[in-house]
Motif scaffolding. Sequence first.
Motif, PDB file in Angstrom:
ATOM      1  N   ILE A  54     -28.092  47.644 -45.780  1.00  0.00           N
ATOM      2  CA  ILE A  54     -28.843  48.613 -45.545  1.00  0.00           C
ATOM      3  C   ILE A  54     -28.781  49.205 -44.304  1.00  0.00           C
ATOM      4  O   ILE A  54     -28.517  48.874 -43.449  1.00  0.00           O
ATOM      5  CB  ILE A  54     -30.309  47.638 -45.384  1.00  0.00           C
ATOM      6  CG1 ILE A  54     -30.631  46.965 -46.668  1.00  0.00           C
ATOM      7  CG2 ILE A  54     -31.490  49.003 -45.240  1.00  0.00           C
ATOM      8  CD1 ILE A  54     -31.901  46.093 -46.620  1.00  0.00           C
ATOM      9  N   ILE A  55     -28.608  50.646 -44.378  1.00  0.00           N
ATOM     10  CA  ILE A  55     -28.582  51.380 -43.368  1.00  0.00           C
ATOM     11  C   ILE A  55     -29.741  52.618 -42.925  1.00  0.00           C
ATOM     12  O   ILE A  55     -30.303  52.942 -43.948  1.00  0.00           O
ATOM     13  CB  ILE A  55     -27.249  52.488 -43.498  1.00  0.00           C
ATOM     14  CG1 ILE A  55     -27.274  53.029 -44.846  1.00  0.00           C
ATOM     15  CG2 ILE A  55     -26.101  51.506 -43.228  1.00  0.00           C
ATOM     16  CD1 ILE A  55     -26.128  53.991 -45.072  1.00  0.00           C
ATOM     17  N   PHE A  61     -35.119  51.478 -39.746  1.00  0.00           N
ATOM     18  CA  PHE A  61     -34.193  50.348 -39.729  1.00  0.00           C
ATOM     19  C   PHE A  61     -34.883  48.929 -39.722  1.00  0.00           C
ATOM     20  O   PHE A  61     -34.688  47.892 -40.376  1.00  0.00           O
ATOM     21  CB  PHE A  61     -33.303  50.511 -38.361  1.00  0.00           C
ATOM     22  CG  PHE A  61     -32.523  49.394 -37.859  1.00  0.00           C
ATOM     23  CD1 PHE A  61     -31.346  48.969 -38.453  1.00  0.00           C
ATOM     24  CD2 PHE A  61     -32.937  48.505 -36.827  1.00  0.00           C
ATOM     25  CE1 PHE A  61     -30.481  48.006 -38.147  1.00  0.00           C
ATOM     26  CE2 PHE A  61     -32.023  47.379 -36.329  1.00  0.00           C
ATOM     27  CZ  PHE A  61     -30.994  47.110 -37.199  1.00  0.00           C
ATOM     28  N   TYR A  62     -36.140  49.041 -39.056  1.00  0.00           N
ATOM     29  CA  TYR A  62     -37.066  47.895 -38.943  1.00  0.00           C
ATOM     30  C   TYR A  62     -37.619  47.360 -40.470  1.00  0.00           C
ATOM     31  O   TYR A  62     -37.679  46.304 -40.778  1.00  0.00           O
ATOM     32  CB  TYR A  62     -38.197  47.970 -37.901  1.00  0.00           C
ATOM     33  CG  TYR A  62     -37.695  48.354 -36.690  1.00  0.00           C
ATOM     34  CD1 TYR A  62     -36.531  47.901 -36.134  1.00  0.00           C
ATOM     35  CD2 TYR A  62     -38.561  49.131 -35.627  1.00  0.00           C
ATOM     36  CE1 TYR A  62     -35.970  48.008 -34.751  1.00  0.00           C
ATOM     37  CE2 TYR A  62     -38.213  49.536 -34.414  1.00  0.00           C
ATOM     38  CZ  TYR A  62     -36.726  48.917 -34.012  1.00  0.00           C
ATOM     39  OH  TYR A  62     -36.341  49.128 -32.660  1.00  0.00           O
ATOM     40  N   ALA A  63     -37.710  48.495 -41.426  1.00  0.00           N
ATOM     41  CA  ALA A  63     -38.165  48.122 -42.646  1.00  0.00           C
ATOM     42  C   ALA A  63     -36.879  47.473 -43.212  1.00  0.00           C
ATOM     43  O   ALA A  63     -37.150  46.501 -43.908  1.00  0.00           O
ATOM     44  CB  ALA A  63     -38.447  49.654 -43.294  1.00  0.00           C
ATOM     45  N   GLY A  64     -35.834  48.036 -42.710  1.00  0.00           N
ATOM     46  CA  GLY A  64     -34.294  47.403 -43.468  1.00  0.00           C
ATOM     47  C   GLY A  64     -34.580  45.820 -42.971  1.00  0.00           C
ATOM     48  O   GLY A  64     -34.128  45.092 -43.875  1.00  0.00           O
ATOM     49  N   GLU A  80     -26.890  42.899 -45.212  1.00  0.00           N
ATOM     50  CA  GLU A  80     -26.516  43.240 -43.912  1.00  0.00           C
ATOM     51  C   GLU A  80     -27.595  44.420 -43.700  1.00  0.00           C
ATOM     52  O   GLU A  80     -27.644  45.190 -44.358  1.00  0.00           O
ATOM     53  CB  GLU A  80     -25.034  43.728 -43.683  1.00  0.00           C
ATOM     54  CG  GLU A  80     -24.146  42.572 -43.791  1.00  0.00           C
ATOM     55  CD  GLU A  80     -22.681  43.337 -44.055  1.00  0.00           C
ATOM     56  OE1 GLU A  80     -22.535  44.166 -43.145  1.00  0.00           O
ATOM     57  OE2 GLU A  80     -21.973  42.638 -44.478  1.00  0.00           O
ATOM     58  N   VAL A  81     -27.873  44.362 -42.369  1.00  0.00           N
ATOM     59  CA  VAL A  81     -28.760  45.626 -41.970  1.00  0.00           C
ATOM     60  C   VAL A  81     -28.023  46.336 -40.917  1.00  0.00           C
ATOM     61  O   VAL A  81     -27.961  45.542 -39.759  1.00  0.00           O
ATOM     62  CB  VAL A  81     -30.108  45.160 -41.560  1.00  0.00           C
ATOM     63  CG1 VAL A  81     -31.162  46.519 -41.506  1.00  0.00           C
ATOM     64  CG2 VAL A  81     -30.680  44.488 -42.563  1.00  0.00           C
ATOM     65  N   LEU A  99     -23.723  47.472 -52.715  1.00  0.00           N
ATOM     66  CA  LEU A  99     -24.828  48.367 -52.893  1.00  0.00           C
ATOM     67  C   LEU A  99     -25.269  48.884 -51.457  1.00  0.00           C
ATOM     68  O   LEU A  99     -25.747  47.868 -50.566  1.00  0.00           O
ATOM     69  CB  LEU A  99     -26.189  47.947 -53.699  1.00  0.00           C
ATOM     70  CG  LEU A  99     -27.379  48.904 -53.750  1.00  0.00           C
ATOM     71  CD1 LEU A  99     -27.036  50.280 -54.569  1.00  0.00           C
ATOM     72  CD2 LEU A  99     -28.734  48.040 -54.496  1.00  0.00           C
ATOM     73  N   VAL A 100     -25.178  50.343 -51.457  1.00  0.00           N
ATOM     74  CA  VAL A 100     -25.708  50.612 -50.015  1.00  0.00           C
ATOM     75  C   VAL A 100     -27.176  51.090 -49.990  1.00  0.00           C
ATOM     76  O   VAL A 100     -27.630  52.113 -50.759  1.00  0.00           O
ATOM     77  CB  VAL A 100     -24.643  51.753 -49.093  1.00  0.00           C
ATOM     78  CG1 VAL A 100     -25.357  52.500 -48.079  1.00  0.00           C
ATOM     79  CG2 VAL A 100     -23.464  51.096 -48.878  1.00  0.00           C
TER      80      VAL A 100
END
Length: 368
Positions: A54-55, A61-64, A80-81, A99-100
């Motif tokens: 997750i990018i 980013f915090y949602a990720g 991974e985040v 999957l990104v």
Amino acid sequence: EKDGHDWFMRKEIFEQPHAVADSLLGRRSRTGSLQLDEMRLSDQELRDIDKIIIIAAGTSFYAGLVAKYAIEHWCRIPVEVELSSEFRYRDPILDYSTLVVAISQSGETADTLQAIRHARTQRSKVLAICNTNGSTIPRESDAVIYTHAGPEIGVASTKGYTTQLVACYLLALYLAQVKGTRFGDEIDQIMGQLEQIPAAIESILARADEVYALAHEFAASTSFIFLGRHAGYPTALEGALKLKELAYLHAEGFAAGELKHGPIALIDDGLPVFCIVPPQGRDQLHDKMLSGIQEVRARGARTICLAEEGDARITPYADRLVRLPRVPVLLQPLVSVVPLQLFACELATALGHDVDQPRNLAKSVTVE
Ligand code: M6R
């Protein structure tokens, strides 16, 4: 246009019950299975995925970070985040089975856009979670989950964030369904719990005045700490970011278990410490959080605890207490962030800052 509110941000905080409900709408087929309109990746393609990266940047980013807890728990796929601005530069290991997932409210954040371009050159599939139809990031992605927050005008993300969380849960459940994990059979139940969230947020908003009173009480503080564990950790980071962005105050979020590895040295007499308390459950999360709270309190911190209704064990350790509706631990970020949004908005207002246009910030960051 602000519906009687002083700021777009405050209006958008109050729109969250609606925004969350809209983002859940129409996701279930007649048979009860999940359907995501712009998924565009076949079940087989999704079954071939063995890693998710997750990018995102900032609040997205915090949602990720929250998504990682849900996806790994429900789907057993490693996640991974990573901050979009860091991603490309570490030569990430990517191929067609990765999957990104790019999370971006605006769909125009340059760091995130460049990151997905890089991922696609490595043959990875890219799925965007985005609030802006037709923006660049979803256009350049293989699949999209649109959030239905409506336009977010305030520079600080609020309903953008909570609807991103919803999209992350939907993605996690969809993957569980496709992969046939045991949570695939609990989709109905978890969707039911998600559908209760708008009312839960509503109940917090109905008590906004309590949070506003806290903001005035702590308006002279120049430093704040936020502690969380598990899915509450990203909430701590988000609470701190809101306060930095809007009130220009020193605010830091920590994983509560990390305290003793350094940050506890910061605790000083009277320092306000927000504690996001996980629901009382069978695991040890709640106990561990409680001991972290005792540690900071013993060193003079003033604790502001966010804890669920009925949690009596927290009362002796909470100098101030904000009650949260009872929701499962993985969904708690959807409710625990709301008092922190209200707090930052009110404190910044009290300090005379422009909440909708904080200094040095732009709504979308279109340069790297
Ligand atoms: O539009 P995006 O979600 O890609 O934006 C990412 C960040 O720039 C954004 O979340 C920023 O941190 C907000 N100002 C947070 O309130």
